[in-house]
Enzyme design. Structure first.
Site, mmCIF file in Angstrom:
data_model
loop_
_atom_site.group_PDB
_atom_site.id
_atom_site.type_symbol
_atom_site.label_atom_id
_atom_site.label_comp_id
_atom_site.label_asym_id
_atom_site.label_seq_id
_atom_site.Cartn_x
_atom_site.Cartn_y
_atom_site.Cartn_z
ATOM 1 C CG HIS A 97 -16.604 -28.379 -25.179
ATOM 2 N ND1 HIS A 97 -17.703 -27.680 -25.645
ATOM 3 C CD2 HIS A 97 -16.564 -28.188 -23.842
ATOM 4 C CE1 HIS A 97 -18.304 -27.097 -24.615
ATOM 5 N NE2 HIS A 97 -17.636 -27.391 -23.514
ATOM 6 N NE ARG A 145 -28.638 -26.785 -37.117
ATOM 7 C CZ ARG A 145 -29.767 -26.238 -36.677
ATOM 8 N NH1 ARG A 145 -29.761 -25.045 -36.110
ATOM 9 N NH2 ARG A 145 -30.893 -26.889 -36.784
#
Ligand code: GRF
Length: 216
Positions: A111, A93
């Site tokens: 990431h 989100r």
């Protein structure tokens, strides 16, 4: 020394969560997971937390009219749990600027690319399309712009000639499982100072400890 209380936020599989659970299970690790939170009840990682005896909480984003009220509900639950650091691990989100600011320098993310290259989705496909020779992952403090913020640890892996997105992702994921616990340890030990948009890591055994390389 008191261990830093952390929460891990997930949306899916939770393999990075598992790496953090395993690290926190070591007696000398400076952090403990007090809460695993998901925005979806079907996030597979919730079972990993339950198996480890860690409290879980599902806050379905669909129950909230907008991002602000959803993020406020998360902050309330995180504060209720006495969390000092929030770790995003495949949490899918977008966060509001208000949430990011509230948790500034107490909110980290992983990431699967060597940022600032290839932020966002489909990172491996885009890296392969560009013909890069190295992939990797980055653990960083979160800023309002997605996949952006002061870098704590990066791990590099080679891109091999016959790689597709799946094989590259699998190689990067192995590196993620080493990089995230390392970054968490450094932060929890109070070694990571944010200075402007960079970090300085003090007292770690050599600057190499914030770099993980293919040969390591
Ligand atoms: C990882 O590749 C992470 O870097 C990205 O989402 C993926 C989550 O995987 N942010 P998992 O749920 O930790 O297995």
């Amino acid at each position: 020394m008191a261990r830093l209380k952390i929460a891990v936020l997930i949306s899916g599989r939770g393999s990075n969560l598992q790496a953090l659970i395993d690290s926190c299970a070591q007696p000398d690790f400076p952090a403990e997971i007090t809460l695993v939170m998901a925005n979806r009840a079907d996030a597979a990682g919730l079972q990993r937390a339950a198996d480890a005896g860690i409290p879980t909480q599902v806050i379905p984003h669909k129950n909230y009219p907008d991002r602000e009220t959803f993020d406020s509900a998360m902050t309330a639950a995180l504060e209720q749990a006495g969390v000092g650091l929030v770790c995003l691990a495949g949490f899918m989100r977008l966060l509001t600027p208000g949430f990011v600011e509230h948790w500034r320098d107490r909110l980290i993310n992983i990431h699967p690319s060597l940022l600032p290259s290839f932020p966002g989705l489909h990172t491996h496909e885009r890296a392969l399309a560009q013909g890069v020779r190295f992939g990797g992952c980055t653990v960083h403090f979160v800023r309002a712009e997605m996949d952006n913020g002061p870098i704590i640890v990066q791990a590099a892996v080679p891109v091999l000639p016959n790689d597709d997105a799946d094989t590259l992702a699998a190689r990067v994921l192995e590196a993620e499982h080493r990089a995230y616990p390392l970054a968490l340890r450094l932060v929890a030990e109070g070694r990571v100072n944010v200075i402007g948009e960079r970090t300085e890591v003090s007292g770690a055994p050599g600057h190499l400890s914030t770099q993980l390389n293919p040969s390591d």
